[in-house]
Scaffold this motif. Structure first.
Motif, mmCIF file in Angstrom:
data_model
loop_
_atom_site.group_PDB
_atom_site.id
_atom_site.type_symbol
_atom_site.label_atom_id
_atom_site.label_comp_id
_atom_site.label_asym_id
_atom_site.label_seq_id
_atom_site.Cartn_x
_atom_site.Cartn_y
_atom_site.Cartn_z
ATOM 1 N N ALA A 168 7.285 13.626 -76.426
ATOM 2 C CA ALA A 168 7.847 14.846 -75.837
ATOM 3 C C ALA A 168 9.136 15.258 -76.547
ATOM 4 O O ALA A 168 9.368 16.453 -76.809
ATOM 5 C CB ALA A 168 8.101 14.647 -74.347
ATOM 6 N N LEU A 169 9.981 14.289 -76.882
ATOM 7 C CA LEU A 169 11.216 14.602 -77.613
ATOM 8 C C LEU A 169 10.901 15.233 -78.967
ATOM 9 O O LEU A 169 11.573 16.197 -79.383
ATOM 10 C CB LEU A 169 12.043 13.332 -77.814
ATOM 11 C CG LEU A 169 12.754 12.756 -76.592
ATOM 12 C CD1 LEU A 169 13.395 11.423 -76.935
ATOM 13 C CD2 LEU A 169 13.801 13.720 -76.059
ATOM 14 N N GLU A 170 9.906 14.718 -79.649
ATOM 15 C CA GLU A 170 9.519 15.298 -80.939
ATOM 16 C C GLU A 170 9.078 16.753 -80.765
ATOM 17 O O GLU A 170 9.428 17.627 -81.567
ATOM 18 C CB GLU A 170 8.391 14.470 -81.562
ATOM 19 C CG GLU A 170 8.816 13.069 -81.985
ATOM 20 C CD GLU A 170 7.619 12.193 -82.361
ATOM 21 O OE1 GLU A 170 6.480 12.706 -82.341
ATOM 22 O OE2 GLU A 170 7.834 11.009 -82.674
ATOM 23 N N VAL A 198 4.777 18.229 -85.698
ATOM 24 C CA VAL A 198 5.182 16.907 -85.229
ATOM 25 C C VAL A 198 4.317 15.816 -85.867
ATOM 26 O O VAL A 198 4.824 14.787 -86.314
ATOM 27 C CB VAL A 198 5.089 16.850 -83.684
ATOM 28 C CG1 VAL A 198 5.229 15.419 -83.190
ATOM 29 C CG2 VAL A 198 6.154 17.740 -83.062
ATOM 30 N N ASP A 199 3.016 16.039 -85.863
ATOM 31 C CA ASP A 199 2.063 15.074 -86.431
ATOM 32 C C ASP A 199 2.269 13.670 -85.874
ATOM 33 O O ASP A 199 2.351 12.681 -86.607
ATOM 34 C CB ASP A 199 2.164 15.051 -87.964
ATOM 35 C CG ASP A 199 1.647 16.348 -88.583
ATOM 36 O OD1 ASP A 199 0.659 16.892 -88.047
ATOM 37 O OD2 ASP A 199 2.242 16.811 -89.565
ATOM 38 N N HIS A 200 2.367 13.601 -84.544
ATOM 39 C CA HIS A 200 2.507 12.296 -83.894
ATOM 40 C C HIS A 200 1.140 11.621 -83.804
ATOM 41 O O HIS A 200 0.165 12.207 -83.333
ATOM 42 C CB HIS A 200 3.098 12.456 -82.492
ATOM 43 C CG HIS A 200 3.270 11.145 -81.774
ATOM 44 N ND1 HIS A 200 4.433 10.419 -81.838
ATOM 45 C CD2 HIS A 200 2.401 10.417 -81.012
ATOM 46 C CE1 HIS A 200 4.292 9.305 -81.130
ATOM 47 N NE2 HIS A 200 3.071 9.286 -80.621
ATOM 48 N N ASP A 201 1.063 10.386 -84.245
ATOM 49 C CA ASP A 201 -0.182 9.619 -84.191
ATOM 50 C C ASP A 201 0.175 8.202 -83.755
ATOM 51 O O ASP A 201 0.528 7.348 -84.570
ATOM 52 C CB ASP A 201 -0.867 9.622 -85.560
ATOM 53 C CG ASP A 201 -2.259 8.997 -85.526
ATOM 54 O OD1 ASP A 201 -2.671 8.538 -84.435
ATOM 55 O OD2 ASP A 201 -2.919 8.962 -86.570
ATOM 56 N N GLY A 202 0.109 7.963 -82.452
ATOM 57 C CA GLY A 202 0.552 6.679 -81.922
ATOM 58 C C GLY A 202 -0.558 5.913 -81.235
ATOM 59 O O GLY A 202 -1.740 6.252 -81.333
ATOM 60 N N ARG A 203 -0.170 4.899 -80.500
ATOM 61 C CA ARG A 203 -1.144 4.056 -79.808
ATOM 62 C C ARG A 203 -1.829 4.814 -78.671
ATOM 63 O O ARG A 203 -3.036 4.679 -78.451
ATOM 64 C CB ARG A 203 -0.445 2.806 -79.265
ATOM 65 C CG ARG A 203 -1.338 1.918 -78.430
ATOM 66 C CD ARG A 203 -0.563 0.766 -77.818
ATOM 67 N NE ARG A 203 -1.365 0.042 -76.843
ATOM 68 C CZ ARG A 203 -0.872 -0.865 -75.998
ATOM 69 N NH1 ARG A 203 0.424 -1.175 -76.030
ATOM 70 N NH2 ARG A 203 -1.669 -1.468 -75.125
ATOM 71 N N ASP A 442 16.809 12.093 -80.651
ATOM 72 C CA ASP A 442 16.515 10.801 -81.271
ATOM 73 C C ASP A 442 16.253 9.765 -80.184
ATOM 74 O O ASP A 442 16.987 9.688 -79.189
ATOM 75 C CB ASP A 442 17.682 10.341 -82.145
ATOM 76 C CG ASP A 442 17.898 11.265 -83.337
ATOM 77 O OD1 ASP A 442 16.900 11.851 -83.808
ATOM 78 O OD2 ASP A 442 19.053 11.398 -83.778
ATOM 79 N N ALA A 443 15.241 8.960 -80.361
ATOM 80 C CA ALA A 443 14.936 7.914 -79.398
ATOM 81 C C ALA A 443 15.945 6.784 -79.528
ATOM 82 O O ALA A 443 16.274 6.357 -80.639
ATOM 83 C CB ALA A 443 13.530 7.387 -79.631
ATOM 84 N N PRO A 444 16.460 6.287 -78.404
ATOM 85 C CA PRO A 444 17.360 5.122 -78.470
ATOM 86 C C PRO A 444 16.615 3.917 -79.014
ATOM 87 O O PRO A 444 15.388 3.860 -79.015
ATOM 88 C CB PRO A 444 17.758 4.900 -77.002
ATOM 89 C CG PRO A 444 17.385 6.153 -76.280
ATOM 90 C CD PRO A 444 16.230 6.733 -77.032
#
Length: 453
Positions: A168-170, A198-203, A442-444
């Motif tokens: 969501a932050l991205e 964003v091109d997020h590709d996660g688990r 930015d993620a902590p």
């Protein structure tokens, strides 16, 4: 200058809040399906200069107690009838101009793109007054409503939620603040160089992006959480800018406050940027005896079975199979572990039976009750605040809207005279009200492994 506290009003878009007696109270308005019901509450809290109105939510009717929904519906317990809080909040935002609006949305059964788009839109239409209360759905009934036979395990829910927030932050950061150009003369609507995929590709999630909502006034919503288990506390310390807490004892609230601040500092966050809001139910009278009478009248309306129905929902454990007049057993629950640990701790200390816990839960889901004249209630708030238990408080109603009216008219002016609470809003956004710095994307860093207690 004296450090000032913050105030939130607790609400569910339904007939009850923490109090299961609320809808039965003769003075309560039961028009919870009408917009005017919520507009009235919003205007009262804005008149009292509250930081925000907070909406809790569940995604299923309560079917855990005895495996049946008949008694929950008959008794009108939590989640038997609940409107979508995001729709209600948008309606309140249209009739208020300063009050923040905190909305619960699950990171278990939604997708980050859908949620990011919704909250960015809400932040625009409220001009920067929105917060997201991040929850992990915890019951089998919720899983079944979304097509799953079983819900995710406790640790998996938080792993999914962590990636959800990062995604969501991205998405919220995919538009630069100045990407929307609106140059009519040259025909330039937006600058493509300031908008990114964003091109997020996660688990758990994939999302190409960018979001198709321009950067909102706050950049992103304020992030709220209510982690109480060990894993939940790590998650809250990592992400939350405000934390909603339930603990009926001063020592429990102090321990939670110190623990969360320590965890936040341990991962490199400023602990002052993690505001902790324990909740309470006020009973206010012209004299202490009148306040005690109000409290007793309310508490008598709360029946133990209603409380155990909701305890079963919150813990995802069926408490219908136990002896009501026996002590609370040491059972393993898969839902809200920290809340049950709190109930069991106090039950063991005070020799409470399961019936006692059910009645207590129906009176306010373990919330402490602050009782007395307006001065005495203000004293209790100030004592808790100065004792290091809270940065602010969540006020939960025993009857609606009377509790909020009494608190705003009688207690808030005393807190203001003592320099403990604002007399006017000094900003326009919820981040302004809470004294939070500009939003970051930015993620902590991930927390170090904590030792379970």
């Amino acid at each position: 200058m004296t450090k000032q506290l913050h105030l939130g009003g607790f609400q569910i878009a339904s007939q009850v809040t923490h109090s299961h007696a609320a809808w039965r109270h003769p003075a309560s308005d039961t028009g919870f399906t009408h917009p005017e019901y919520y507009h009235r509450i919003g205007r009262i809290l804005e008149r009292g200069k509250f930081d925000f109105l907070f909406f809790a939510d569940l995604l299923a009717a309560p079917a855990r107690f005895g495996g049946d929904i008949t008694e929950p519906l008959r008794r009108g317990t939590q989640a038997t009838a609940t409107l979508d809080p995001s729709i209600v909040a948008a309606s309140i935002g249209a009739v208020t101009s300063k009050l923040g609006l905190a909305i619960t949305k699950s990171a278990t059964y939604f997708h980050p793109y859908e949620l990011a788009r919704s909250f960015a839109s809400l932040d625009h239409v409220t001009r920067g007054r929105v917060a997201w209360n991040i929850v992990t759905s915890l019951t089998q009934s919720e899983a079944q409503n979304f097509g799953y036979d079983e819900h995710l395990g406790h640790e998996s829910r938080y792993e999914r939620a962590d990636e959800f927030v990062r995604t969501a932050l991205e998405l919220w950061s995919s538009w630069d603040p100045d990407a929307l150009v609106l140059d009519k003369a040259d025909g330039v609507f937006a600058d493509p160089d300031r908008i990114r995929r964003v091109d997020h590709d996660g688990r758990f999630f994939r999302s190409r992006g960018p979001l198709n909502v321009p950067r909102s006034p706050q950049g992103r919503p304020v992030l709220i959480q209510a982690g109480s288990s060990n894993t939940g506390r790590d998650f809250a310390a990592t992400w939350a800018e405000a934390i909603f807490e339930i603990d009926p004892t001063p020592e429990g609230r102090r321990a939670y406050y110190d623990d969360i601040k320590s965890r936040a500092e341990n991962i490199g966050r400023d602990p002052d940027g993690v505001l902790i809001f324990p909740a309470f139910v006020p009973f206010i009278g012209e004299t202490e005896s009148i306040a005690r009478e109000k409290q007793a009248f309310h508490n008598e309306l709360a029946d133990p079975i209603s409380g155990l129905i909701t305890l079963s929902v919150h813990t995802d454990h069926d408490f219908s199979v136990y002896d009501l007049d026996a002590p609370v057993e040491d059972v393993v629950v898969t839902g809200t572990q920290g809340l049950f640990d709190t109930a069991r701790r106090v039950a063991n200390r005070d020799n409470l039976t399961l019936r006692d816990v059910g009645r207590w839960y129906a009176q306010g889901v373990l919330l402490p009750q602050f009782v007395g004249t307006a001065e005495q209630v203000a004293d209790q708030i100030e004592e808790s605040f100065r004792a290091g238990e809270a940065d602010g408080f969540m006020v939960s109603a025993a009857q609606t809207p009377g509790t909020f009216n009494d608190f705003v008219d009688a207690v808030v002016p005393i807190l203001q005279r003592r320099g403990l609470f604002r007399t006017e809003y000094t900003g326009d956004t919820l981040r302004d009200h809470l004294g939070l710095p500009p939003a970051t994307f930015d993620a902590p860093q991930r927390p170090r492994v904590s030792v379970a207690s």
